[in-house]
Every structure is written in structure tokens, then in C-alpha cells.
Design an enzyme around this catalytic site. Structure first.
Site, mmCIF file in Angstrom:
data_model
loop_
_atom_site.group_PDB
_atom_site.id
_atom_site.type_symbol
_atom_site.label_atom_id
_atom_site.label_comp_id
_atom_site.label_asym_id
_atom_site.label_seq_id
_atom_site.Cartn_x
_atom_site.Cartn_y
_atom_site.Cartn_z
ATOM 1 N N GLU A 44 19.740 -119.310 -46.396
ATOM 2 C CA GLU A 44 20.557 -119.668 -47.564
ATOM 3 C C GLU A 44 21.983 -120.057 -47.172
ATOM 4 O O GLU A 44 22.604 -120.885 -47.830
ATOM 5 C CB GLU A 44 20.609 -118.489 -48.547
ATOM 6 C CG GLU A 44 19.518 -118.514 -49.582
ATOM 7 C CD GLU A 44 19.395 -119.867 -50.309
ATOM 8 O OE1 GLU A 44 20.391 -120.323 -50.893
ATOM 9 O OE2 GLU A 44 18.307 -120.456 -50.273
ATOM 10 N N GLN A 63 32.521 -120.237 -42.761
ATOM 11 C CA GLN A 63 33.592 -119.246 -42.567
ATOM 12 C C GLN A 63 33.138 -118.097 -41.663
ATOM 13 O O GLN A 63 33.939 -117.475 -40.985
ATOM 14 C CB GLN A 63 34.021 -118.705 -43.950
ATOM 15 C CG GLN A 63 34.987 -117.531 -43.926
ATOM 16 C CD GLN A 63 36.342 -117.893 -43.334
ATOM 17 O OE1 GLN A 63 36.776 -119.048 -43.400
ATOM 18 N NE2 GLN A 63 37.008 -116.921 -42.737
ATOM 19 N N MET A 79 24.519 -113.418 -43.813
ATOM 20 C CA MET A 79 23.292 -114.067 -43.352
ATOM 21 C C MET A 79 23.513 -114.656 -41.965
ATOM 22 O O MET A 79 24.565 -115.211 -41.673
ATOM 23 C CB MET A 79 22.878 -115.156 -44.327
ATOM 24 C CG MET A 79 22.297 -114.562 -45.590
ATOM 25 S SD MET A 79 21.451 -115.797 -46.542
ATOM 26 C CE MET A 79 21.008 -114.801 -47.959
ATOM 27 N N SER A 80 22.492 -114.522 -41.120
ATOM 28 C CA SER A 80 22.556 -115.060 -39.763
ATOM 29 C C SER A 80 21.137 -115.282 -39.283
ATOM 30 O O SER A 80 20.235 -114.491 -39.607
ATOM 31 C CB SER A 80 23.254 -114.048 -38.847
ATOM 32 O OG SER A 80 22.944 -114.335 -37.496
ATOM 33 N N HIS A 128 23.033 -121.743 -44.551
ATOM 34 C CA HIS A 128 23.080 -123.177 -44.201
ATOM 35 C C HIS A 128 22.879 -124.039 -45.445
ATOM 36 O O HIS A 128 23.532 -125.071 -45.617
ATOM 37 C CB HIS A 128 21.966 -123.542 -43.215
ATOM 38 C CG HIS A 128 22.006 -122.805 -41.922
ATOM 39 N ND1 HIS A 128 21.139 -121.793 -41.619
ATOM 40 C CD2 HIS A 128 22.811 -122.951 -40.839
ATOM 41 C CE1 HIS A 128 21.391 -121.343 -40.403
ATOM 42 N NE2 HIS A 128 22.405 -122.025 -39.901
ATOM 43 N N MET A 174 21.961 -125.299 -35.892
ATOM 44 C CA MET A 174 21.020 -125.093 -34.783
ATOM 45 C C MET A 174 19.656 -124.706 -35.346
ATOM 46 O O MET A 174 18.821 -124.131 -34.638
ATOM 47 C CB MET A 174 21.539 -124.021 -33.822
ATOM 48 C CG MET A 174 22.848 -124.460 -33.168
ATOM 49 S SD MET A 174 23.102 -123.733 -31.539
ATOM 50 C CE MET A 174 23.075 -122.008 -31.936
ATOM 51 N N GLY A 175 19.428 -124.994 -36.626
ATOM 52 C CA GLY A 175 18.125 -124.713 -37.220
ATOM 53 C C GLY A 175 17.958 -123.253 -37.587
ATOM 54 O O GLY A 175 18.952 -122.531 -37.725
HETATM 55 O O1 PAF Z 1 27.521 -123.061 -35.828
HETATM 56 C C1 PAF Z 1 26.540 -123.567 -35.259
HETATM 57 O O2 PAF Z 1 25.403 -123.453 -35.733
HETATM 58 C C2 PAF Z 1 26.730 -124.346 -33.961
HETATM 59 O O3 PAF Z 1 27.721 -123.774 -33.178
HETATM 60 C C3 PAF Z 1 27.001 -125.842 -34.197
HETATM 61 C C4 PAF Z 1 28.301 -126.077 -34.943
HETATM 62 C C5 PAF Z 1 25.841 -126.459 -34.954
HETATM 63 C C6 PAF Z 1 27.107 -126.551 -32.835
HETATM 64 O O4 PAF Z 1 25.938 -126.420 -32.097
#
Ligand code: PAF
Length: 276
Positions: free
Chosen positions: A34, A147, A183-184, A36, A29-30
């Protein structure tokens, strides 16, 4: 890196690939960090083409959640993805993913009954629906999932089995700040004081892991975790579950996952640790 905004353009690119070209996919979702980027790096060298999607999916936010203020930064995200080795970014808008007349939802039963499914009623139906659509568009050989969102992994795994979706899931370990905070994209909302209190989450999870290894009971370990988490948290849950079903019915030597979710200030954080 190529950026495709429409399904038609993406599919034209996808169908131009030779049939034996392998494709890895990271849905996001952008507001990339790190965590991602470690997904993209895990695919690098293992697949021929790496695809990421950035789409803030409205259907997985419940009323009152942070959909409007969810951080968005296309330019920054595109630069980070390119530097990490991503080949193609799929960046659709709402009318591309949910055109007028859209009337379908994917609903996974059982594993969604509790925890995130209870506290965020719209969440899993929204996630399952958008991930199913993204898989249909991207058609990857492998899709990475974090995870950190362990229940999301269980739900999507269940959906993929039930709907005979062909891709394989690769689960990527949670990336943490040096002090242990997972991280979030939502960590940016934390005040410095709340951020310090948030470190009690990782401490509680690590203690749970040691305590289970020492042979303590699930009940005792759950109480130990709850005692460590800062009292500034409004705890949604702090439990030990079966990671495939998210039920507290666990078999004697079966897999165990410690899970936490709670709100501090106005920020909701989740985390988990594999106990065995
Ligand atoms: O984990 C996420 O960022 C979202 O739930 C996903 C898997 C991209 C779906 O929108």
C-alpha cells in the site's frame, strides 16, 4: 498498462507523447504494498501519464545484505500498479541498466556521511546512480519518494540540485499498518513476536513528537525514545537530526526529524517522524 523492458522501447513511447503531456514517476524495487501504491494514487488525476519502475538495483546492496532474497513478484506488482492507475511500467533487467563496461557512479557527499550512509556503505552511491539513470530515461515532471526513507529523500534532493536535474520531488507520507508499523517490503521477514516488539518504534517516535511539542530538550527526547524501543532491537541509530543535512547540528527553531534504524531477528527496520 504497458510494460517496457528496454530503455529504447521506453524512450520510443516517451518521445511519442505530446510535448505538454505531464509525466509522474514512482521508482520502486517491487514487492509492492500500500505504501508504494499510495505514491501512484497521489499522482492520479494530477499528471497525464503515470510511470512506475520496478528494478531491484544490485548496486545499492552491500555484501551480506538481502539482494538475493529480496522479494520479487512481477505479475503481482504489475496487477497492483494497473489497479492503482499506473499507465506504464518500466521493468529493465541488469544488463539493460548496467551493461558490460559500465564504469560511472554518482556520489553525493556530506548528507551521506552518517546513519544509512555509515551502516550501508554501498547504499547511497547505488541509489543516486540508479535514480539519476532512471530520471534520464523517464524524464518525469514529478517524481515521488517516500518519507519513510527520509535520508534517501535528502540525498536525491541534493543530487538533483547539484546536477541540475529538472524534475520536482513529491514526498509521500509513510503508510502504516493499523497498529502503526511502517509498511515495508521487509516486514514479511518478521516473526509474529518480533513484529509485536517492532511496534515500540512507532510508539517511541510518537512520544518524541509530543515531548518536543511540550518543550523538552533534544537530548532528553532522544533518551526517552531510546528507553521505549524494545531491548530486542540491535539499534543502529535513534537520533534527532536536521532533515535536510542529516546532521545533529540543528537551529533553535528549525526543522527536526526523529530517526530510527535497528535490527530485530534478522530484519532491519527503519522509521522516522517529523517533529516540527
Ligand atoms: O526506495 C527505493 O525503493 C529505492 O531505493 C529506489 C529509489 C527505487 C532506487 O532503487
Amino acid at each position: 498498462m504497458i510494460i517496457h523492458h528496454t530503455i529504447e522501447d521506453f524512450r520510443a513511447w516517451r518521445s511519442g507523447l505530446e510535448s505538454k503531456t505531464s509525466v509522474g514517476f514512482t521508482p520502486t524495487m517491487g514487492a509492492l504494498h500500500e505504501g508504494h501504491l499510495s505514491h501512484i494514487r497521489s499522482l492520479y488525476g494530477h499528471v497525464d501519464q503515470i510511470v512506475a519502475s520496478v528494478y531491484v538495483n544490485p548496486s545499492q546492496f552491500s555484501p551480506g545484505e538481502d539482494f538475493e532474497k529480496y522479494p520479487r513478484d512481477l505479475e503481482g506488482d504489475a496487477r497492483k500498479l494497473q489497479n492503482a492507475g499506473c499507465n506504464v511500467l518500466f521493468y529493465p533487467n541488469d544488463s539493460e541498466m548496467y551493461p558490460s563496461g559500465f564504469s560511472t557512479a554518482v556520489s553525493v557527499q556530506g548528507v551521506t556521511d552518517r546513519y544509512e550512509g555509515f551502516f550501508r556503505p554501498a547504499y547511497f552511491q547505488g541509489v543516486a546512480t540508479i535514480v539519476c539513470k532512471l530520471l534520464n530515461v523517464v524524464d518525469p515532471d514529478v517524481m515521488t519518494l517516500g518519507q519513510k526513507d527520509a535520508q534517501q529523500v535528502a540525498v536525491i534532493q541534493r543530487m538533483m540540485i547539484d546536477l541540475n536535474l529538472r524534475s520536482r520531488i513529491q514526498v509521500i507520507e509513510t503508510v502504516r499498518e493499523e497498529d502503526g508499523l511502517a509498511m515495508s517490503s521487509r516486514n514479511v521477514y518478521l516473526s509474529p513476536g518480533d513484529r509485536r516488539e517492532a511496534l515500540t518504534i512507532h510508539h517511541a517516535l510518537l512520544t518524541a513528537k509530543v515531548s518536543i511539542a511540550e518543550g523538552r530538550s533534544i537530548h532528553d527526547v532522544t533518551e526517552i525514545m531510546r528507553g521505549i524501543i524494545s531491548s530486542k532491537f540491535k539499534i543502529d541509530y535513534c537520533d534527532i537530526v536536521n532533515p535536510a543535512t542529516f546532521s545533529t547540528h540543528v537551529s533553535p527553531n528549525g526543522p527536526l526529524l526523529a530517526i530510527f534504524a535497528g535490527t530485530i531477528g534478522s530484519t532491519r527496520l527503519i522509521d522516522n517522524i517529523v517533529l516540527r
